[in-house]
Design a protein around this motif. Structure first.
Motif, PDB file in Angstrom:
ATOM      1  N   LEU A 101      -0.103  13.649 -69.169  1.00  0.00           N
ATOM      2  CA  LEU A 101       0.964  13.489 -68.176  1.00  0.00           C
ATOM      3  C   LEU A 101       1.795  12.231 -68.438  1.00  0.00           C
ATOM      4  CD1 LEU A 101      -0.827  14.609 -64.896  1.00  0.00           C
ATOM      5  CD2 LEU A 101       0.637  15.962 -66.413  1.00  0.00           C
ATOM      6  N   GLY A 102       2.155  12.078 -69.708  1.00  0.00           N
ATOM      7  CA  GLY A 102       2.995  10.960 -70.106  1.00  0.00           C
ATOM      8  C   GLY A 102       3.597  11.249 -71.459  1.00  0.00           C
ATOM      9  N   THR A 103       4.113  10.205 -72.081  1.00  0.00           N
ATOM     10  CA  THR A 103       4.741  10.352 -73.387  1.00  0.00           C
ATOM     11  C   THR A 103       4.084   9.374 -74.364  1.00  0.00           C
ATOM     12  OG1 THR A 103       6.418   8.625 -73.221  1.00  0.00           O
ATOM     13  CG2 THR A 103       6.928  10.750 -72.167  1.00  0.00           C
ATOM     14  N   PRO A 104       4.334   9.527 -75.658  1.00  0.00           N
ATOM     15  CA  PRO A 104       3.859   8.540 -76.617  1.00  0.00           C
ATOM     16  C   PRO A 104       4.647   7.216 -76.542  1.00  0.00           C
ATOM     17  CG  PRO A 104       4.226  10.651 -77.675  1.00  0.00           C
ATOM     18  CD  PRO A 104       4.831  10.730 -76.308  1.00  0.00           C
ATOM     19  N   ALA A 105       5.747   7.202 -75.838  1.00  0.00           N
ATOM     20  CA  ALA A 105       6.565   5.989 -75.720  1.00  0.00           C
ATOM     21  C   ALA A 105       5.876   4.990 -74.790  1.00  0.00           C
ATOM     22  CB  ALA A 105       7.947   6.339 -75.181  1.00  0.00           C
ATOM     23  N   PRO A 106       5.792   3.731 -75.209  1.00  0.00           N
ATOM     24  CA  PRO A 106       5.154   2.721 -74.349  1.00  0.00           C
ATOM     25  C   PRO A 106       5.796   2.573 -72.967  1.00  0.00           C
ATOM     26  CG  PRO A 106       5.376   1.872 -76.578  1.00  0.00           C
ATOM     27  CD  PRO A 106       6.134   3.183 -76.531  1.00  0.00           C
ATOM     28  N   ILE A 107       7.058   2.950 -72.830  1.00  0.00           N
ATOM     29  CA  ILE A 107       7.712   2.821 -71.524  1.00  0.00           C
ATOM     30  C   ILE A 107       7.279   3.898 -70.530  1.00  0.00           C
ATOM     31  CG2 ILE A 107       9.734   1.624 -72.426  1.00  0.00           C
ATOM     32  CD1 ILE A 107      11.252   4.312 -72.146  1.00  0.00           C
ATOM     33  N   ALA A 108       6.681   4.992 -71.014  1.00  0.00           N
ATOM     34  CA  ALA A 108       6.201   6.072 -70.140  1.00  0.00           C
ATOM     35  C   ALA A 108       4.859   6.581 -70.661  1.00  0.00           C
ATOM     36  CB  ALA A 108       7.226   7.198 -70.084  1.00  0.00           C
ATOM     37  N   PRO A 109       3.823   5.729 -70.633  1.00  0.00           N
ATOM     38  CA  PRO A 109       2.535   6.087 -71.237  1.00  0.00           C
ATOM     39  C   PRO A 109       1.810   7.180 -70.458  1.00  0.00           C
ATOM     40  CG  PRO A 109       2.314   4.054 -70.005  1.00  0.00           C
ATOM     41  CD  PRO A 109       3.773   4.418 -69.987  1.00  0.00           C
ATOM     42  N   PRO A 110       0.829   7.799 -71.088  1.00  0.00           N
ATOM     43  CA  PRO A 110       0.074   8.852 -70.401  1.00  0.00           C
ATOM     44  C   PRO A 110      -0.737   8.284 -69.231  1.00  0.00           C
ATOM     45  CG  PRO A 110      -0.953   8.328 -72.499  1.00  0.00           C
ATOM     46  CD  PRO A 110       0.339   7.570 -72.448  1.00  0.00           C
ATOM     47  N   GLN A 111      -0.934   9.113 -68.227  1.00  0.00           N
ATOM     48  CA  GLN A 111      -1.729   8.738 -67.060  1.00  0.00           C
ATOM     49  C   GLN A 111      -3.220   8.971 -67.304  1.00  0.00           C
ATOM     50  OE1 GLN A 111      -0.087   7.269 -64.408  1.00  0.00           O
ATOM     51  NE2 GLN A 111       1.492   7.381 -65.986  1.00  0.00           N
ATOM     52  N   HIS A 112      -3.519   9.872 -68.241  1.00  0.00           N
ATOM     53  CA  HIS A 112      -4.910  10.228 -68.561  1.00  0.00           C
ATOM     54  C   HIS A 112      -5.122  10.039 -70.056  1.00  0.00           C
ATOM     55  CE1 HIS A 112      -5.022  12.035 -64.579  1.00  0.00           C
ATOM     56  NE2 HIS A 112      -3.944  12.730 -64.896  1.00  0.00           N
ATOM     57  N   LEU A 113      -6.306   9.563 -70.431  1.00  0.00           N
ATOM     58  CA  LEU A 113      -6.652   9.420 -71.836  1.00  0.00           C
ATOM     59  C   LEU A 113      -6.836  10.808 -72.443  1.00  0.00           C
ATOM     60  CD1 LEU A 113      -7.364   7.392 -74.093  1.00  0.00           C
ATOM     61  CD2 LEU A 113      -9.756   7.616 -73.379  1.00  0.00           C
ATOM     62  N   VAL A 114      -6.156  11.067 -73.539  1.00  0.00           N
ATOM     63  CA  VAL A 114      -6.236  12.372 -74.204  1.00  0.00           C
ATOM     64  C   VAL A 114      -7.339  12.316 -75.254  1.00  0.00           C
ATOM     65  CG1 VAL A 114      -4.984  14.093 -75.565  1.00  0.00           C
ATOM     66  CG2 VAL A 114      -3.794  12.796 -73.787  1.00  0.00           C
ATOM     67  N   VAL A 115      -8.359  13.164 -75.085  1.00  0.00           N
ATOM     68  CA  VAL A 115      -9.496  13.191 -76.011  1.00  0.00           C
ATOM     69  C   VAL A 115      -9.837  14.628 -76.411  1.00  0.00           C
ATOM     70  CG1 VAL A 115     -10.458  10.988 -75.252  1.00  0.00           C
ATOM     71  CG2 VAL A 115     -11.142  13.084 -74.087  1.00  0.00           C
ATOM     72  N   THR A 116      -8.815  15.485 -76.469  1.00  0.00           N
ATOM     73  CA  THR A 116      -9.010  16.877 -76.865  1.00  0.00           C
ATOM     74  C   THR A 116      -8.209  17.151 -78.133  1.00  0.00           C
ATOM     75  OG1 THR A 116      -7.145  17.611 -75.512  1.00  0.00           O
ATOM     76  CG2 THR A 116      -9.324  17.613 -74.459  1.00  0.00           C
ATOM     77  N   GLY A 117      -8.331  18.358 -78.660  1.00  0.00           N
ATOM     78  CA  GLY A 117      -7.578  18.733 -79.854  1.00  0.00           C
ATOM     79  C   GLY A 117      -7.939  17.843 -81.023  1.00  0.00           C
ATOM     80  N   LEU A 118      -6.939  17.394 -81.763  1.00  0.00           N
ATOM     81  CA  LEU A 118      -7.185  16.542 -82.928  1.00  0.00           C
ATOM     82  C   LEU A 118      -7.727  15.177 -82.544  1.00  0.00           C
ATOM     83  CD1 LEU A 118      -4.081  17.425 -85.119  1.00  0.00           C
ATOM     84  CD2 LEU A 118      -6.439  18.212 -85.390  1.00  0.00           C
ATOM     85  N   TYR A 119      -7.560  14.783 -81.289  1.00  0.00           N
ATOM     86  CA  TYR A 119      -8.109  13.510 -80.821  1.00  0.00           C
ATOM     87  C   TYR A 119      -9.642  13.522 -80.830  1.00  0.00           C
ATOM     88  CZ  TYR A 119      -3.419  12.256 -79.465  1.00  0.00           C
ATOM     89  OH  TYR A 119      -2.074  11.957 -79.507  1.00  0.00           O
ATOM     90  N   ARG A 120     -10.258  14.678 -80.949  1.00  0.00           N
ATOM     91  CA  ARG A 120     -11.720  14.736 -81.076  1.00  0.00           C
ATOM     92  C   ARG A 120     -12.169  14.341 -82.479  1.00  0.00           C
ATOM     93  NH1 ARG A 120     -13.658  20.358 -79.724  1.00  0.00           N
ATOM     94  NH2 ARG A 120     -12.041  20.823 -81.241  1.00  0.00           N
ATOM     95  N   TYR A 121     -11.224  14.302 -83.427  1.00  0.00           N
ATOM     96  CA  TYR A 121     -11.532  13.987 -84.824  1.00  0.00           C
ATOM     97  C   TYR A 121     -11.050  12.602 -85.253  1.00  0.00           C
ATOM     98  CZ  TYR A 121     -12.491  18.959 -85.197  1.00  0.00           C
ATOM     99  OH  TYR A 121     -13.017  20.211 -85.024  1.00  0.00           O
ATOM    100  N   VAL A 122      -9.902  12.190 -84.743  1.00  0.00           N
ATOM    101  CA  VAL A 122      -9.301  10.917 -85.156  1.00  0.00           C
ATOM    102  C   VAL A 122      -8.520  10.355 -83.964  1.00  0.00           C
ATOM    103  CG1 VAL A 122      -7.196  11.981 -86.133  1.00  0.00           C
ATOM    104  CG2 VAL A 122      -8.014   9.796 -87.037  1.00  0.00           C
TER     105      VAL A 122
END
Length: 169
Positions: free
Chosen positions: A73-94
């Motif tokens: 629920l955010g963007t990769p831009a530091p001005i609008a960061p995600p509200q939740h830590l994303v740990v699914t998809g490729l984030y489970r690997y790297v």
């Protein structure tokens, strides 16, 4: 779709066009004009390796961006960061699949076109990403997400993907 999710999707799409598309598309084109030079090591097979890196990097990049918007629920831009830590998809690997994907696309083009200038650019981009991750991103994520991020960081490597997906407790 909620307003927050809609804003995250729009913001992420805009960031996608202006950052990775420029870094992994416009700048490599500007450097090389996508002109085929003699292949590295005089081996045509290297071009297949380059193609594979580009083909693997693009969907990984799109998937990681989508997860930031829809799950974080955010963007990769530091001005609008995600509200939740994303740990699914490729984030489970790297931990940094977006950066890995951008560098893979750049280096893939370097290998595909046999262009050492793009190889240098890809290395410089990785160094810039690494410096940003160490000095800004990791400290901010540790502060914002605390133990959840520390658990993620302890189990998922920064740059070289795990062979098996990490599963949260």
């Amino acid at each position: 779709m909620s307003m927050r999710r809609a804003a995250a999707v729009i913001g992420t799409a805009i960031f996608f066009v202006f950052v990775p598309c420029v870094l992994a598309g416009v700048v490599p084109w500007w450097i090389s004009r996508w002109e085929f030079l003699p292949p590295f090591f005089d081996l045509q097979a290297t071009r297949a390796v380059g193609t594979l890196l580009v083909v693997a990097g693009l969907p990984g990049l799109v998937d990681s961006f989508a997860r930031f918007a829809l799950q974080g629920l955010g963007t990769p831009a530091p001005i609008a960061p995600p509200q939740h830590l994303v740990v699914t998809g490729l984030y489970r690997y790297v931990r940094n699949p977006m950066y890995v994907a951008v560098v893979a696309v750049i280096l893939g083009q370097a290998i595909l076109f046999g262009d050492s200038r793009l190889m240098t650019y890809g290395g410089l981009m990785w160094l810039a990403f690494h410096a940003f991750v160490l000095t800004y991103e990791e400290p901010v994520l540790a502060q914002k997400f605390g133990a959840q991020y520390e658990d993620f960081r302890a189990n998922v490597p920064r740059w070289i993907p795990r062979l098996s997906p990490w599963r949260t407790a």
